[in-house]
Enzyme design. Structure first.
Site, PDB file in Angstrom:
ATOM      1  N   TYR A  26       0.840  -1.199   0.000  1.00 14.80           N
ATOM      2  CA  TYR A  26       0.000   0.000   0.000  1.00 14.80           C
ATOM      3  C   TYR A  26       0.873   1.247   0.000  1.00 14.80           C
ATOM      4  O   TYR A  26       2.084   1.198   0.256  1.00 14.80           O
ATOM      5  CB  TYR A  26      -0.956  -0.004   1.186  1.00 14.80           C
ATOM      6  CG  TYR A  26      -0.325   0.363   2.521  1.00 14.80           C
ATOM      7  CD1 TYR A  26      -0.526   1.628   3.073  1.00 14.80           C
ATOM      8  CD2 TYR A  26       0.448  -0.545   3.237  1.00 14.80           C
ATOM      9  CE1 TYR A  26       0.032   1.974   4.299  1.00 14.80           C
ATOM     10  CE2 TYR A  26       1.003  -0.217   4.447  1.00 14.80           C
ATOM     11  CZ  TYR A  26       0.796   1.051   4.981  1.00 14.80           C
ATOM     12  OH  TYR A  26       1.359   1.380   6.185  1.00 14.80           O
ATOM     13  N   ARG A  29       8.350   4.101  -4.670  1.00 17.80           N
ATOM     14  CA  ARG A  29       8.367   3.108  -3.591  1.00 17.80           C
ATOM     15  C   ARG A  29       7.356   2.004  -3.855  1.00 17.80           C
ATOM     16  O   ARG A  29       7.607   0.827  -3.548  1.00 17.80           O
ATOM     17  CB  ARG A  29       8.105   3.769  -2.239  1.00 17.80           C
ATOM     18  CG  ARG A  29       8.259   2.789  -1.071  1.00 17.80           C
ATOM     19  CD  ARG A  29       8.202   3.468   0.270  1.00 17.80           C
ATOM     20  NE  ARG A  29       6.905   4.114   0.501  1.00 17.80           N
ATOM     21  CZ  ARG A  29       6.628   4.843   1.592  1.00 17.80           C
ATOM     22  NH1 ARG A  29       7.551   5.035   2.517  1.00 17.80           N
ATOM     23  NH2 ARG A  29       5.441   5.386   1.745  1.00 17.80           N
ATOM     24  N   ARG A  71      -8.040 -20.669  -1.939  1.00 16.54           N
ATOM     25  CA  ARG A  71      -6.958 -20.348  -1.016  1.00 16.54           C
ATOM     26  C   ARG A  71      -5.817 -21.336  -1.175  1.00 16.54           C
ATOM     27  O   ARG A  71      -6.032 -22.551  -1.142  1.00 16.54           O
ATOM     28  CB  ARG A  71      -7.476 -20.369   0.426  1.00 16.54           C
ATOM     29  CG  ARG A  71      -6.441 -20.002   1.482  1.00 16.54           C
ATOM     30  CD  ARG A  71      -7.051 -20.042   2.876  1.00 16.54           C
ATOM     31  NE  ARG A  71      -6.086 -19.688   3.906  1.00 16.54           N
ATOM     32  CZ  ARG A  71      -5.227 -20.541   4.471  1.00 16.54           C
ATOM     33  NH1 ARG A  71      -5.236 -21.828   4.103  1.00 16.54           N
ATOM     34  NH2 ARG A  71      -4.374 -20.133   5.403  1.00 16.54           N
ATOM     35  N   LYS A 130       6.559  -2.008   1.946  1.00 20.74           N
ATOM     36  CA  LYS A 130       5.367  -1.420   2.573  1.00 20.74           C
ATOM     37  C   LYS A 130       4.173  -2.348   2.368  1.00 20.74           C
ATOM     38  O   LYS A 130       3.280  -2.086   1.551  1.00 20.74           O
ATOM     39  CB  LYS A 130       5.101  -0.019   2.018  1.00 20.74           C
ATOM     40  CG  LYS A 130       4.154   0.818   2.882  1.00 20.74           C
ATOM     41  CD  LYS A 130       4.128   2.259   2.394  1.00 20.74           C
ATOM     42  CE  LYS A 130       3.142   3.109   3.185  1.00 20.74           C
ATOM     43  NZ  LYS A 130       3.591   3.345   4.573  1.00 20.74           N
ATOM     44  N   GLU A 177      11.677   2.255  14.600  1.00 25.03           N
ATOM     45  CA  GLU A 177      10.775   3.290  14.087  1.00 25.03           C
ATOM     46  C   GLU A 177       9.494   3.278  14.899  1.00 25.03           C
ATOM     47  O   GLU A 177       9.307   2.424  15.773  1.00 25.03           O
ATOM     48  CB  GLU A 177      10.474   3.050  12.612  1.00 25.03           C
ATOM     49  CG  GLU A 177       9.891   1.689  12.306  1.00 25.03           C
ATOM     50  CD  GLU A 177       9.845   1.381  10.804  1.00 25.03           C
ATOM     51  OE1 GLU A 177       9.925   2.320   9.994  1.00 25.03           O
ATOM     52  OE2 GLU A 177       9.726   0.194  10.459  1.00 25.03           O
ATOM     53  N   LEU A 198      11.053   1.167   7.348  1.00 23.12           N
ATOM     54  CA  LEU A 198      10.460   1.620   6.099  1.00 23.12           C
ATOM     55  C   LEU A 198      11.250   2.807   5.571  1.00 23.12           C
ATOM     56  O   LEU A 198      11.646   3.685   6.327  1.00 23.12           O
ATOM     57  CB  LEU A 198       9.006   2.036   6.323  1.00 23.12           C
ATOM     58  CG  LEU A 198       8.260   2.490   5.070  1.00 23.12           C
ATOM     59  CD1 LEU A 198       8.040   1.310   4.124  1.00 23.12           C
ATOM     60  CD2 LEU A 198       6.936   3.132   5.435  1.00 23.12           C
TER      61      LEU A 198
END
Length: 287
Positions: free
Chosen positions: A33, A52, A101, A151, A183, A207
Protein backbone atom coordinates in the site's frame (compact mmCIF):
# COMPACT_ATOMS: atom_id res chain seq x y z
CA UNK A 1 -22.97 12.29 -0.77
CA UNK A 2 -21.33 8.86 -0.80
CA UNK A 3 -17.56 8.81 -1.16
CA UNK A 4 -16.31 7.68 -4.58
CA UNK A 5 -13.66 4.97 -4.53
CA UNK A 6 -11.68 3.14 -7.21
CA UNK A 7 -11.76 -0.65 -7.57
CA UNK A 8 -10.11 -2.46 -10.49
CA UNK A 9 -10.73 0.22 -13.08
CA UNK A 10 -14.12 1.47 -11.87
CA UNK A 11 -15.11 4.57 -9.89
CA UNK A 12 -17.91 3.55 -7.50
CA UNK A 13 -19.83 4.80 -4.48
CA UNK A 14 -18.10 3.24 -1.48
CA UNK A 15 -21.15 1.18 -0.50
CA UNK A 16 -21.11 -0.51 -3.93
CA UNK A 17 -17.41 -1.42 -3.90
CA UNK A 18 -16.59 -5.13 -3.56
CA UNK A 19 -13.48 -7.34 -3.47
CA UNK A 20 -13.49 -11.15 -3.67
CA UNK A 21 -13.33 -13.17 -0.45
CA UNK A 22 -10.54 -15.11 -2.16
CA UNK A 23 -8.36 -12.04 -2.57
CA UNK A 24 -4.89 -12.79 -1.23
CA UNK A 25 -4.76 -9.42 0.49
CA UNK A 26 -7.66 -10.58 2.66
CA UNK A 27 -6.45 -14.16 3.14
CA UNK A 28 -2.65 -13.76 3.23
CA UNK A 29 -1.90 -10.03 3.70
CA UNK A 30 -0.29 -10.51 0.29
CA UNK A 31 -0.20 -6.93 -0.90
CA UNK A 32 1.34 -3.50 -0.57
CA UNK A 33 0.00 0.00 0.00
CA UNK A 34 0.87 3.68 -0.21
CA UNK A 35 -0.61 6.82 1.34
CA UNK A 36 -0.20 10.11 -0.54
CA UNK A 37 -0.99 13.39 1.18
CA UNK A 38 -3.30 16.03 -0.26
CA UNK A 39 -2.75 19.71 0.57
CA UNK A 40 -4.75 22.46 -1.13
CA UNK A 41 -6.27 19.81 -3.40
CA UNK A 42 -2.83 18.77 -4.71
CA UNK A 43 -0.68 15.67 -4.24
CA UNK A 44 2.48 15.78 -2.14
CA UNK A 45 5.56 13.85 -3.32
CA UNK A 46 3.58 11.68 -5.73
CA UNK A 47 6.67 10.45 -7.58
CA UNK A 48 8.33 9.32 -4.36
CA UNK A 49 5.29 7.22 -3.48
CA UNK A 50 5.06 5.82 -7.01
CA UNK A 51 8.72 4.78 -6.98
CA UNK A 52 8.37 3.11 -3.59
CA UNK A 53 5.23 1.33 -4.81
CA UNK A 54 7.18 -0.06 -7.76
CA UNK A 55 9.94 -1.22 -5.43
CA UNK A 56 7.55 -2.89 -2.96
CA UNK A 57 5.71 -4.68 -5.77
CA UNK A 58 9.00 -5.81 -7.26
CA UNK A 59 10.22 -7.22 -3.94
CA UNK A 60 7.04 -9.33 -3.74
CA UNK A 61 7.13 -10.28 -7.43
CA UNK A 62 3.79 -8.60 -8.15
CA UNK A 63 3.49 -6.87 -11.51
CA UNK A 64 2.71 -3.16 -11.34
CA UNK A 65 -0.80 -3.04 -12.84
CA UNK A 66 -0.71 0.61 -14.00
CA UNK A 67 1.82 3.02 -15.51
CA UNK A 68 2.71 6.22 -13.65
CA UNK A 69 0.36 8.48 -15.61
CA UNK A 70 -2.61 6.20 -14.96
CA UNK A 71 -1.86 6.09 -11.25
CA UNK A 72 -1.65 9.88 -11.24
CA UNK A 73 -4.96 10.22 -13.08
CA UNK A 74 -6.75 7.95 -10.60
CA UNK A 75 -5.37 9.97 -7.68
CA UNK A 76 -6.47 13.23 -9.27
CA UNK A 77 -9.91 11.87 -10.10
CA UNK A 78 -10.47 10.81 -6.50
CA UNK A 79 -9.34 14.19 -5.21
CA UNK A 80 -11.70 15.96 -7.62
CA UNK A 81 -14.70 13.65 -7.30
CA UNK A 82 -14.55 13.73 -3.51
CA UNK A 83 -13.64 17.43 -3.32
CA UNK A 84 -10.71 16.83 -0.96
CA UNK A 85 -8.71 19.92 0.05
CA UNK A 86 -6.66 18.31 2.81
CA UNK A 87 -6.35 14.61 3.44
CA UNK A 88 -4.94 11.47 1.88
CA UNK A 89 -5.29 8.96 -0.92
CA UNK A 90 -4.89 5.35 0.22
CA UNK A 91 -3.72 2.91 -2.46
CA UNK A 92 -3.57 -0.88 -2.15
CA UNK A 93 -2.40 -3.53 -4.61
CA UNK A 94 -2.72 -7.23 -3.82
CA UNK A 95 -1.68 -10.32 -5.76
CA UNK A 96 -5.33 -10.79 -6.68
CA UNK A 97 -8.09 -13.36 -6.23
CA UNK A 98 -7.23 -16.77 -7.75
CA UNK A 99 -10.61 -18.27 -6.80
CA UNK A 100 -9.38 -20.44 -3.95
CA UNK A 101 -6.96 -20.35 -1.02
CA UNK A 102 -3.42 -21.67 -1.50
CA UNK A 103 -0.01 -20.79 -0.06
CA UNK A 104 1.51 -21.09 -3.53
CA UNK A 105 1.41 -17.89 -5.58
CA UNK A 106 -1.20 -18.02 -8.36
CA UNK A 107 -0.16 -17.83 -12.00
CA UNK A 108 0.12 -14.10 -12.85
CA UNK A 109 -1.07 -14.90 -16.37
CA UNK A 110 -4.49 -15.89 -15.04
CA UNK A 111 -4.72 -13.91 -11.77
CA UNK A 112 -4.40 -10.15 -12.07
CA UNK A 113 -3.62 -7.83 -9.15
CA UNK A 114 -6.46 -6.21 -7.24
CA UNK A 115 -6.26 -2.40 -7.17
CA UNK A 116 -8.15 -0.31 -4.61
CA UNK A 117 -7.88 3.41 -3.88
CA UNK A 118 -9.92 5.72 -1.70
CA UNK A 119 -9.68 9.22 -0.26
CA UNK A 120 -9.78 10.35 3.36
CA UNK A 121 -10.53 13.99 4.14
CA UNK A 122 -8.79 15.68 7.09
CA UNK A 123 -9.40 19.45 7.23
CA UNK A 124 -7.03 19.78 10.24
CA UNK A 125 -4.12 18.05 8.54
CA UNK A 126 -1.88 21.13 8.17
CA UNK A 127 -2.98 22.99 11.31
CA UNK A 128 -2.94 19.92 13.54
CA UNK A 129 -3.51 20.67 17.25
CA UNK A 130 -1.28 17.69 18.04
CA UNK A 131 1.66 19.39 16.35
CA UNK A 132 1.37 22.34 18.75
CA UNK A 133 1.13 20.09 21.80
CA UNK A 134 3.44 17.25 20.84
CA UNK A 135 2.78 13.57 21.36
CA UNK A 136 3.79 11.03 24.00
CA UNK A 137 5.32 7.70 23.05
CA UNK A 138 6.13 4.46 24.83
CA UNK A 139 8.63 1.84 23.74
CA UNK A 140 7.77 -1.75 22.84
CA UNK A 141 9.70 -4.73 21.49
CA UNK A 142 9.97 -4.86 17.70
CA UNK A 143 8.80 -8.38 16.79
CA UNK A 144 7.84 -7.75 13.16
CA UNK A 145 9.14 -9.75 10.20
CA UNK A 146 12.55 -8.85 8.78
CA UNK A 147 11.48 -7.02 5.59
CA UNK A 148 10.09 -3.82 7.03
CA UNK A 149 11.43 -1.92 4.02
CA UNK A 150 8.56 -3.37 1.94
CA UNK A 151 5.37 -1.42 2.57
CA UNK A 152 3.11 -4.42 2.97
CA UNK A 153 -0.41 -4.54 4.40
CA UNK A 154 0.86 -6.68 7.31
CA UNK A 155 -0.04 -4.08 9.93
CA UNK A 156 -1.40 -6.12 12.83
CA UNK A 157 1.56 -5.62 15.17
CA UNK A 158 1.85 -1.86 14.50
CA UNK A 159 -1.89 -1.63 15.22
CA UNK A 160 -1.40 -3.59 18.45
CA UNK A 161 1.48 -1.26 19.30
CA UNK A 162 -0.74 1.79 19.00
CA UNK A 163 -3.26 0.13 21.34
CA UNK A 164 -0.49 -0.68 23.84
CA UNK A 165 0.42 3.01 23.82
CA UNK A 166 -3.17 4.19 24.25
CA UNK A 167 -3.67 1.84 27.22
CA UNK A 168 -0.67 3.54 28.87
CA UNK A 169 -2.04 7.02 28.23
CA UNK A 170 0.33 7.73 25.34
CA UNK A 171 -0.27 8.53 21.68
CA UNK A 172 2.02 6.09 19.91
CA UNK A 173 4.76 3.52 20.35
CA UNK A 174 8.41 3.37 19.25
CA UNK A 175 9.62 -0.13 18.47
CA UNK A 176 12.94 -1.32 19.85
CA UNK A 177 15.31 -4.02 18.62
CA UNK A 178 18.54 -4.93 20.46
CA UNK A 179 18.20 -1.82 22.60
CA UNK A 180 17.92 0.59 19.67
CA UNK A 181 14.82 2.31 18.32
CA UNK A 182 13.83 1.13 14.86
CA UNK A 183 10.78 3.29 14.09
CA UNK A 184 7.30 4.22 15.23
CA UNK A 185 4.24 2.10 14.52
CA UNK A 186 3.44 4.15 11.41
CA UNK A 187 6.29 6.63 11.17
CA UNK A 188 10.04 7.15 11.24
CA UNK A 189 11.60 8.22 14.56
CA UNK A 190 14.16 10.95 15.31
CA UNK A 191 15.90 12.62 18.22
CA UNK A 192 17.74 15.94 18.37
CA UNK A 193 20.78 16.42 20.58
CA UNK A 194 22.96 19.54 20.62
CA UNK A 195 21.38 20.68 17.37
CA UNK A 196 22.03 17.38 15.55
CA UNK A 197 19.17 15.39 14.02
CA UNK A 198 19.67 11.66 14.59
CA UNK A 199 17.66 8.93 12.88
CA UNK A 200 18.26 5.27 12.03
CA UNK A 201 19.96 4.61 8.70
CA UNK A 202 18.04 2.94 5.88
CA UNK A 203 18.08 -0.87 5.83
CA UNK A 204 15.62 -3.76 5.84
CA UNK A 205 14.89 -2.86 9.48
CA UNK A 206 12.78 0.22 8.72
CA UNK A 207 10.46 1.62 6.10
CA UNK A 208 12.19 3.92 3.63
CA UNK A 209 9.91 6.85 4.41
CA UNK A 210 9.07 9.26 1.60
CA UNK A 211 8.47 12.03 4.14
CA UNK A 212 11.71 11.00 5.87
CA UNK A 213 13.69 11.53 2.68
CA UNK A 214 12.13 14.95 2.08
CA UNK A 215 12.60 16.14 5.66
CA UNK A 216 16.26 15.10 5.78
CA UNK A 217 16.87 16.83 2.45
CA UNK A 218 15.25 20.04 3.70
CA UNK A 219 17.19 19.81 6.98
CA UNK A 220 20.52 19.56 5.16
CA UNK A 221 19.56 22.44 2.87
CA UNK A 222 18.85 24.49 6.02
CA UNK A 223 22.35 23.61 7.33
CA UNK A 224 20.99 21.40 10.10
CA UNK A 225 23.45 18.57 10.89
CA UNK A 226 22.04 15.08 10.29
CA UNK A 227 23.37 11.74 11.58
CA UNK A 228 21.88 8.56 10.13
CA UNK A 229 22.62 5.99 12.83
CA UNK A 230 20.91 3.91 15.47
CA UNK A 231 20.08 5.45 18.83
CA UNK A 232 19.14 3.79 22.10
CA UNK A 233 16.09 4.34 24.27
CA UNK A 234 18.39 5.91 26.88
CA UNK A 235 19.73 8.36 24.28
CA UNK A 236 16.20 9.23 23.29
CA UNK A 237 15.16 9.99 26.86
CA UNK A 238 18.20 12.27 27.24
CA UNK A 239 17.56 14.09 23.95
CA UNK A 240 16.75 17.79 23.69
CA UNK A 241 13.91 17.13 21.24
CA UNK A 242 12.33 14.27 19.34
CA UNK A 243 9.86 13.90 16.50
CA UNK A 244 8.37 11.49 13.99
CA UNK A 245 7.64 11.87 10.29
CA UNK A 246 5.00 10.32 8.04
CA UNK A 247 2.76 11.26 5.14
CA UNK A 248 -0.17 11.86 7.49
CA UNK A 249 1.74 13.58 10.34
CA UNK A 250 4.42 15.51 8.39
CA UNK A 251 6.83 16.39 11.24
CA UNK A 252 5.20 15.63 14.59
CA UNK A 253 7.07 16.65 17.79
CA UNK A 254 7.48 14.09 20.58
CA UNK A 255 7.49 15.52 24.10
CA UNK A 256 7.56 12.40 26.27
CA UNK A 257 9.15 8.92 26.02
CA UNK A 258 8.19 6.19 28.51
CA UNK A 259 7.08 8.86 30.99
CA UNK A 260 10.30 10.89 30.65
CA UNK A 261 9.65 14.49 29.63
CA UNK A 262 11.89 15.94 26.93
CA UNK A 263 13.08 19.52 27.44
CA UNK A 264 10.35 21.63 28.99
CA UNK A 265 7.59 19.29 27.84
CA UNK A 266 6.63 21.40 24.82
CA UNK A 267 7.47 20.86 21.13
CA UNK A 268 11.05 21.92 20.47
CA UNK A 269 12.05 24.76 18.13
CA UNK A 270 13.93 22.62 15.60
CA UNK A 271 11.08 20.12 15.19
CA UNK A 272 8.57 22.94 14.74
CA UNK A 273 10.82 24.68 12.22
CA UNK A 274 11.25 21.46 10.26
CA UNK A 275 7.48 21.08 10.15
CA UNK A 276 7.13 24.61 8.78
CA UNK A 277 9.81 24.02 6.15
CA UNK A 278 8.30 20.70 5.10
CA UNK A 279 4.83 22.18 4.60
CA UNK A 280 6.18 25.24 2.78
CA UNK A 281 8.36 23.25 0.41
CA UNK A 282 5.75 20.55 -0.17
CA UNK A 283 3.21 23.15 -1.19
CA UNK A 284 5.65 24.52 -3.77
CA UNK A 285 6.20 21.13 -5.43
CA UNK A 286 2.68 19.63 -5.12
CA UNK A 287 1.03 18.47 -8.34
Amino acid sequence: MSRIVYVNGDYLPEDEAKVSIFDRGFLMADGVYEVTTIIDGKLIDFDGHFQRLERSLGELDIENPLPREDWLEVHRQLVAQNDVEQGMIYLQVTRGAPGDRDFVFPDPETTTPTVVLFSQSNPALVDSPKAQQGIKVVTIDDIRWGRRDIKTVQLLYPSMGKMMAIKQGADDAWMVQDGAVTEGTSNNAYIIKDGRIITRALSNDILHGITRAAVLRFAREAQMPVEERSFTVEEAKAADEAFVTSASAFVMPVVEIDGTTLGNGAPGPLALRLREIYIEESRKSAI
